[in-house]
Design a protein around this motif. Structure first.
Motif, short mmCIF file in Angstrom:
data_model
loop_
_atom_site.label_atom_id
_atom_site.label_comp_id
_atom_site.label_asym_id
_atom_site.label_seq_id
_atom_site.Cartn_x
_atom_site.Cartn_y
_atom_site.Cartn_z
N CYS A 1 0.83 -1.23 0.00
CA CYS A 1 0.00 0.00 0.00
C CYS A 1 0.85 1.27 0.00
CB CYS A 1 -0.94 -0.01 1.21
SG CYS A 1 -2.24 -1.25 1.12
N ASN A 2 1.92 1.27 0.81
CA ASN A 2 2.74 2.48 0.89
C ASN A 2 3.48 2.76 -0.41
OD1 ASN A 2 1.89 2.95 3.46
ND2 ASN A 2 3.74 2.28 4.48
N VAL A 3 4.06 1.72 -0.99
CA VAL A 3 4.77 1.92 -2.26
C VAL A 3 3.79 2.29 -3.37
CG1 VAL A 3 6.16 0.77 -4.03
CG2 VAL A 3 6.67 0.38 -1.61
N LEU A 4 2.64 1.62 -3.38
CA LEU A 4 1.64 1.90 -4.41
C LEU A 4 1.14 3.34 -4.35
CD1 LEU A 4 -0.20 0.86 -6.69
CD2 LEU A 4 -1.84 0.15 -4.93
N ILE A 5 0.88 3.85 -3.14
CA ILE A 5 0.36 5.20 -3.02
C ILE A 5 1.42 6.23 -3.35
CG2 ILE A 5 0.87 5.66 -0.58
CD1 ILE A 5 -2.40 6.47 -2.46
N LEU A 6 2.70 5.94 -3.08
CA LEU A 6 3.76 6.86 -3.47
C LEU A 6 3.90 6.93 -4.98
CD1 LEU A 6 6.50 6.13 -0.77
CD2 LEU A 6 5.08 8.17 -0.99
#
Length: 882
Positions: free
Chosen positions: A629-634
């Motif tokens: 989720c964190n990498v995707l949202i960045l």
């Protein structure tokens, strides 16, 4: 609730009251009720109709830049006829107070900006109400302010649109102005015969395009100038259309703006870019020969014209006089002399109407003040007593018969300024008493905090407090009687009475806790040196409010003094920490990030977020969905920024993804079952760091990540040097002060370093580009608040996680923190100004408000940080971990 826990409730209640005190002292509503309108000017007016054009958000610099080459069509007008100059607005430079100052001549109570966007808290009179017919076009947010006011039976026609400002850049901002111009042309075409017969008529054109362009594209950019060129050209064409429809030459025109705008596309504060707006006055009845000490170059050929200067409210009586109307009943503007080209008689009659209108407000206010039983024994405003008023009215009739118009104008000017001074005198009649009582309240509260820190030291003093308590109780009764007898407003009476119950609470006898009787209690004694240390710490932070760059020196000195000996010299960790400290000290030297966009610095922030996450020893213990989720949202954020920079529409899917992540970032932390404080802190830092990055436009994320990194390293190093005293159950005054100052310094540093401490009033809608593309002020304001609060939560979470002393002695630390904040607040209370420039006045008041809000916010965010760390009982958790 026990006595030991009541201080939190007292703190919240008292600081909310203190927050309101500044508005009661300095910002009472200027609207005086029970007034009657003046009679219309008994003479033939110079114009039958007025066209008021407000170019929302246009600053004077944009109008006069490059020898007025950006407004060539308007220049064609003022080179030939009329007057041009600068109109100065007041703080807050927002649309509502700006338009009310123009149309009502009233500098509204700034608190009405927060209370009255949807409805007027108090009705007031306007030029529209005094006219026979009013036609208005523009944004609903502005027109609705005047639409629901009592119109005295006069026809008022409003045609408004509910604008949905798209700040993605994919639509032309001048489309909003185009709508207004089309509507005006349609009316003039349909009803021209009917309109030609009407007198005392006002046309109001509210043009929002330039305000939108300023927010989205920033003043001075190509797209902003494109909007300015379109708007000024169409204003010229509308002027020609009015002249065709009304060939009698009895139309007056006024072009101005409600407020200006900074280079970053914000407004609300008191800089010259925000307060200086242009005005053009031309048409029937407008004089061309008005002297001015200043000039400006009007074209490339070097033609120089006088540059006139007016207060924004002065335009109200001037507009009224041009079409033969009395000033609005609540007007505070003074008619500028020489601007009306109709002879001295008409001008003197208009000035007399203005003087009577101001006198009516003064006399009504004085009458209300004299209702009190003790009013005869209190001071009154002597320069304008009944004798002076009667003499002015008698002299006017005599001078009118003699046709001594020059002396009439002099008398009117004198009486208007006396009336304004008298109104200000009675509005601020209890100001000094309120300041004194607020000071006494704050001193009583600080004495209460002092007693909480050092109960044993005040035992002897409390032994004599019974006499003081009796005196306070008697004083409460006497003050209540005085308030009732004087028929004071409830808020004024409350703040005059407030210090007495506060001191009663401060002098109450408290039971001494067992920890105060322990062998380590000596460490909790409050010495003179420690008191001086608190004052010095508070004063250091006070100075940073006046010079943003000083916080760099403050942070650098504190970091080096506190942590230099905690690191092993000549190690990689030491040099990394030192490099981060030096880098952080440079950020406040940069321009504020509000309105500034830089994709490269934004990307650097993303890199540091990921670097911090993957350099932790426990990064493999993150759940799979945290990584994904964190990498995707960045990646989504990078796509949003790229599309926005190219002025392309951001897909709805990416916006929905951002909103879903906002919820996920908080919920996933709460659902995490991890019990280790350090592991929980790592996920908090990762999730909230990514969420903060979504709200950034340039270097903010990079700064906040480096600041959190430095704080973690410092607290870890301090923890390794912790002695037995700090691990004991007894509080240590020096350690409590150091921790409290750390929290406060890092809180202000996160605000100053990442942009502007006043970011709430001067926000950039582009921070919400990953969440929405349309201007929704309350949603964007919520995101701005989230952006301001996230760094504070991160800092508090780090302190709780790495500083065991804070978990053990939370109460002691926060009392020290409150004491430092209140010393700063007392400074700002005495630094509040009600004279001088509006920049100085607005800044001095906002500093006090910020300080009081900070106290409340830190208490609330401390609980938020503990919830994220699952520290429901700090001492119990700390005991298990030891």
């Amino acid at each position: 609730m026990s006595i030991c826990g009541m201080w939190i409730l007292y703190a919240f209640l008292l600081h909310v009251l203190l927050l309101g005190s500044i508005f009661v002292i300095y910002f009472r509503s200027p609207v005086i009720k029970g007034l009657l309108p003046q009679a219309r000017i008994d003479a033939h007016p110079p114009a039958d109709r007025l066209v008021l054009i407000v170019t929302d958000g246009l600053r004077a610099e944009s109008f006069f830049a490059d020898n007025c080459n950006h407004v060539p069509h308007l220049r064609e007008i003022f080179l030939r006829e009329g007057l041009v100059g600068v109109s100065r607005t007041r703080v807050p430079t927002e649309s509502r107070p700006g338009h009310i100052a123009l149309i009502a001549g009233l500098y509204e109570d700034p608190s009405a900006v927060t209370r009255g966007w949807k409805a007027n808290p108090i009705e007031f009179d306007t030029v529209f109400n005094r006219s026979d017919h009013t036609y208005a076009w523009g944004a609903h947010d502005v027109l609705h302010i005047f639409e629901k006011l009592a119109d005295s039976g006069r026809p008022m026609h409003f045609d408004a649109y509910n604008h949905d400002l798209d700040f993605s850049g994919q639509h032309k901002t001048y489309n909003l102005d185009e709508w207004v111009f089309k509507k005006v042309r349609l009316l003039l075409q349909r009803k021209q015969e009917e309109l030609r017969k009407a007198k005392h008529m006002v046309f109001f054109l509210h043009l929002l395009g330039l305000d939108t362009a300023g927010h989205v594209h920033k003043p001075g950019t190509r797209l902003f100038l494109e909007n300015l060129n379109y708007t000024q050209q169409n204003i010229y064409e509308i002027f020609k259309k009015f002249e065709d429809v009304f060939p009698d030459g009895r139309t007056a025109y006024l072009l101005t703006s409600d407020h200006g705008m900074t280079d970053s596309g914000s407004h609300g504060a008191g800089t010259l870019y925000e307060t200086d707006t242009p005005f053009m006055l031309w048409g029937s009845g407008v004089s061309r020969n008005v002297s001015s000490a200043k000039t400006f170059v009007a074209n490339d050929a070097g033609a120089k014209l006088p540059l006139h200067e007016l207060e924004q409210a002065q335009l109200t009586p001037l507009m009224s006089a041009l079409i033969g109307l009395p000033p609005p009943m609540n007007n505070f503007g003074v008619l500028p002399y020489g601007y009306i080209n109709t002879g001295k008689k008409y001008e003197s009659l208009a000035a007399h109407s203005n003087a009577l209108q101001l006198l009516a407000q003064y006399e009504k206010l004085r009458e209300e003040h004299m209702r009190g039983i003790f009013a005869a024994y209190l001071k009154v405003y002597k320069p304008l007593d009944a004798v002076v008023v009667d003499e002015f009215k008698a002299n006017f009739k005599e001078l009118l018969e003699k046709k001594d118009y020059e002396q009439m104008l002099v008398n009117c000017a004198n009486i208007m300024h006396l009336a304004l001074d008298g109104i200000d005198y009675y509005h601020g009649y209890y100001r000094n008493a309120l300041l004194l009582c607020t000071t006494a309240t704050m001193l009583g509260w600080m004495f209460y905090l002092y007693r909480l820190l050092n109960q044993r030291a005040t035992t002897k003093l409390i032994e004599y407090s019974s006499y003081v308590k009796r005196a306070l109780l008697i004083s409460i009764v006497l003050v209540i009687c005085f308030i009732a007898a004087q028929r004071m407003a409830l808020p004024i009476g409350l703040y005059l009475l407030l210090p007495l119950p506060v001191w009663l609470i401060a002098l109450r006898r408290h039971p001494i806790k067992e920890t105060e009787q322990s062998p380590h209690a000596a460490h909790n004694r409050f010495s003179l040196a420690q008191l001086l240390l608190i004052i010095i710490c508070a004063e250091l932070l006070v100075f940073t409010f006046f010079e943003r760059r000083l916080i760099s020196i403050c942070f650098l000195a504190f970091a080096l003094y506190t942590n230099w000996r905690n690191f092993k010299i000549n190690t990689c960790q030491f040099y990394l920490w030192l490099a981060i400290v030096v880098a952080l000290s440079c950020f406040p030297l940069l321009p504020p990030s509000v309105g500034y966009q830089n994709r490269y610095l934004f990307m650097a922030g993303i890199v540091v977020v990921l670097l911090r996450a993957f350099l932790t020893q426990n990064w493999r213990r993150y759940s799979w969905h945290t990584h994904v989720c964190n990498v995707l949202i960045l990646v989504s954020a990078v796509a949003c920024v790229q599309l926005h920079s190219q002025q392309l529409a951001i897909p709805l899917a990416l916006k929905v993804l951002s909103w879903l992540y906002l919820v996920y970032s908080i919920v996933s932390i709460q659902l995490n079952k991890e019990t280790s404080l350090e592991l929980r802190l790592e996920q908090i830092t990762y999730n909230l760091g990514v969420l903060y990055t979504l709200l950034c436009t340039s270097y903010e994320s990079l700064f906040i990540q480096l600041l959190g990194w430095e704080l973690s390293m410092s607290l870890k190093a301090q923890r390794s040097k912790t002695d037995m005293l700090q691990q004991s159950q007894a509080p240590n005054m020096q350690t409590s002060l150091r921790v409290a100052f750390t929290v406060l310094l890092y809180t202000f540093f996160s605000l100053f370093g990442s942009g502007n401490i006043a970011s709430v009033s001067s926000f950039d809608p582009n921070i919400a580009r990953c969440f929405l593309s349309h201007f929704a002020p309350f949603i964007i304001l919520a995101l701005v608040l989230l952006k301001l609060l996230l760094p504070v939560i991160l800092n508090l979470s780090t302190v709780y996680a790495y500083c065991e002393y804070t978990r053990l002695q939370e109460r002691h630390v926060f009392i020290c923190l409150l004491l430092i904040c209140d010393i700063m607040g007392l400074n700002f209370l005495f630094l509040v100004r009600n004279t001088g420039s509006w920049l100085e006045i607005g800044s001095s008041i906002s500093h006090f408000v910020i300080m009081e809000v900070t106290t409340l916010v830190l208490l609330l965010l401390a609980y938020a940080a503990k919830m994220l760390l699952r520290l429901s009982n700090c001492q119990a958790v700390a005991a298990k971990l030891r």
